[in-house]
Write an enzyme that holds these catalytic residues in place. Structure first.
Site, PDB file in Angstrom:
ATOM      1  N   ASP A   1      42.461  34.084  34.600  1.00  0.00           N
ATOM      2  CA  ASP A   1      42.192  35.226  33.732  1.00  0.00           C
ATOM      3  C   ASP A   1      41.223  34.879  32.610  1.00  0.00           C
ATOM      4  O   ASP A   1      41.343  33.836  31.964  1.00  0.00           O
ATOM      5  CB  ASP A   1      43.495  35.738  33.110  1.00  0.00           C
ATOM      6  CG  ASP A   1      44.430  36.353  34.143  1.00  0.00           C
ATOM      7  OD1 ASP A   1      43.927  36.988  35.082  1.00  0.00           O
ATOM      8  OD2 ASP A   1      45.654  36.197  33.998  1.00  0.00           O
TER       9      ASP A   1
ATOM     10  N   ARG B   1      50.549  43.699  32.094  1.00  0.00           N
ATOM     11  CA  ARG B   1      50.266  42.275  31.884  1.00  0.00           C
ATOM     12  C   ARG B   1      49.935  42.025  30.419  1.00  0.00           C
ATOM     13  O   ARG B   1      49.176  42.778  29.807  1.00  0.00           O
ATOM     14  CB  ARG B   1      49.086  41.840  32.757  1.00  0.00           C
ATOM     15  CG  ARG B   1      48.808  40.345  32.728  1.00  0.00           C
ATOM     16  CD  ARG B   1      47.510  40.015  33.457  1.00  0.00           C
ATOM     17  NE  ARG B   1      46.352  40.526  32.745  1.00  0.00           N
ATOM     18  CZ  ARG B   1      45.088  40.402  33.163  1.00  0.00           C
ATOM     19  NH1 ARG B   1      44.843  39.793  34.310  1.00  0.00           N
ATOM     20  NH2 ARG B   1      44.093  40.898  32.468  1.00  0.00           N
TER      21      ARG B   1
ATOM     22  N   HIS C   1      44.821  32.483  40.614  1.00  0.00           N
ATOM     23  CA  HIS C   1      45.663  33.411  41.358  1.00  0.00           C
ATOM     24  C   HIS C   1      44.809  34.481  42.012  1.00  0.00           C
ATOM     25  O   HIS C   1      43.644  34.693  41.650  1.00  0.00           O
ATOM     26  CB  HIS C   1      46.728  34.041  40.454  1.00  0.00           C
ATOM     27  CG  HIS C   1      46.178  34.791  39.277  1.00  0.00           C
ATOM     28  ND1 HIS C   1      45.756  34.163  38.118  1.00  0.00           N
ATOM     29  CD2 HIS C   1      45.973  36.114  39.064  1.00  0.00           C
ATOM     30  CE1 HIS C   1      45.328  35.053  37.256  1.00  0.00           C
ATOM     31  NE2 HIS C   1      45.441  36.260  37.801  1.00  0.00           N
TER      32      HIS C   1
ATOM     33  N   HIS D   1      40.876  33.614  41.022  1.00  0.00           N
ATOM     34  CA  HIS D   1      40.339  33.548  39.662  1.00  0.00           C
ATOM     35  C   HIS D   1      41.413  33.047  38.707  1.00  0.00           C
ATOM     36  O   HIS D   1      42.593  32.993  39.040  1.00  0.00           O
ATOM     37  CB  HIS D   1      39.837  34.921  39.198  1.00  0.00           C
ATOM     38  CG  HIS D   1      40.934  35.929  39.032  1.00  0.00           C
ATOM     39  ND1 HIS D   1      41.563  36.539  40.101  1.00  0.00           N
ATOM     40  CD2 HIS D   1      41.549  36.417  37.919  1.00  0.00           C
ATOM     41  CE1 HIS D   1      42.495  37.360  39.660  1.00  0.00           C
ATOM     42  NE2 HIS D   1      42.513  37.310  38.337  1.00  0.00           N
TER      43      HIS D   1
END
Length: 333
Positions: free
Chosen positions: A136, A306, A292, A134
């Site tokens: 983000d 994150r 990723h 995917h």
């Protein structure tokens, strides 16, 4: 004809030791004396951070070893990467729909936790590992430019993360297929997070880093091929995690094209890089032109923080070039 060598995009960062992990994606700064906290405070920090943003956008993902960067400094770096590389003034840091605010962390810090939440939302045991690819938050009308992940808790082994290059994925397509895809648009759907929130009694975050990123219907429409404004390169912009349908095609046509593109990303291991984390390592990547996936092969705790920056509304510039064309690299056709 001999292809030109890949140029360096280090700029002012060239004084620090580094190496490219693969020809197409990934650069690493292996020496832990290279601290992002020091770069933030350097007398020429704007130059260093702008060059870092440029490097990330060209190389897809950049890795730093054993960092002392605090959560507040992580926020600052995420903000300045986007601002210094030209993102709209209305774009700030993203608040993930299911990242709850806590006394320790605000909503713009996403906790990547192996036991719950974002890290394993939708994860199904014994499903193909390639199902996890995917980019983000592409379900937002104004999605991410850069993301910064610091891993502070690791299992004894396992839990690697892989990234894939959208530039190289685009370049591997035939000229006819590229032309067919350019101008098409796709639906990106993140309503799995809405269902997760309802099932777990979590209030959805709103006002998620842009005036357009609001409400509880997590659906957006984006070009299938987009242009990265930092590099000017064309990149494939669909991902299995969120892209559900190409609007201009019949459902069957859309399913077949998307399935091909998802396999194209996940099965070409020579446009990917795999990173084995060490404690307090940091990865920074460009969500506009990479995908990723984490490797769910571990037992025990794996956790990190994150920060995701909001960039610009995705666009396709028909005058933009592919990476291989722009850099004078050999092509496939």
């Amino acid at each position: 004809m001999v292809a030109a060598p890949i140029p360096s995009f280090l700029g002012s960062l060239s004084t620090f030791p580094s190496y490219d992990e693969t020809p197409h994606i990934g650069t690493r700064f292996p020496d832990k004396s290279v601290q992002l906290s020091k770069i933030l405070k350097a007398h020429n920090s704007d130059e260093l951070i702008k060059d870092l943003a440029t490097l990330i956008s060209h190389r897809g993902v950049v890795f730093f070893s054993d960092q002392d960067l605090t959560v507040d400094e992580q926020r600052e770096l995420g903000t300045r990467l986007g601002e210094l590389s030209g993102k709209p003034k209305s774009s700030t840091l993203h608040k993930h729909p299911i990242s709850e605010e806590t006394p320790e962390l605000s909503g713009d810090i996403s906790v990547i936790d192996s036991s719950k939440g974002i890290a394993r939302q939708g994860y199904v045991l014994n499903r193909l590992a390639s199902s996890g690819w995917h980019a983000d938050i592409t379900f937002e009308p104004v999605p991410s430019d850069y993301a910064i992940l610091k891993i502070h808790t690791l299992p004894p082994t396992g839990g690697d993360t892989l990234w894939a290059s959208g530039y190289e994925a685009y370049d591997r397509l035939s000229p006819a297929f590229k032309k067919f895809l350019e101008g098409l648009t796709a639906v990106h759907d993140g309503n799995g997070f809405v269902r997760y929130a309802k099932a777990n009694g979590i209030k959805l975050q709103d006002n998620r880093g842009s005036p357009e990123n609001t409400g509880s219907d997590l659906i957006a429409i984006h070009p299938v091929i987009r242009t990265n404004p930092v590099t000017g390169f064309k990149t494939l912009f669909v991902n299995k995690g969120f892209t559900k349908r190409i609007r201009e095609l019949t459902p069957e046509e859309s399913d077949n094209v998307l399935n091909y593109l998802f396999h194209h990303i996940s099965e070409n291991h020579d446009l990917q890089v795999r990173y084995k984390w060490s404690l307090n390592d940091i990865a920074i990547w460009d969500n506009r032109s990479t995908y990723h996936t984490a490797t769910n092969d571990y037992e025990g705790a794996r956790q990190g923080n994150r920060v995701v920056s909001i960039g610009e509304k995705p666009f396709f510039d028909p005058q933009s070039h592919s990476r291989r064309e722009a850099l004078g690299l050999s092509t496939f056709f």
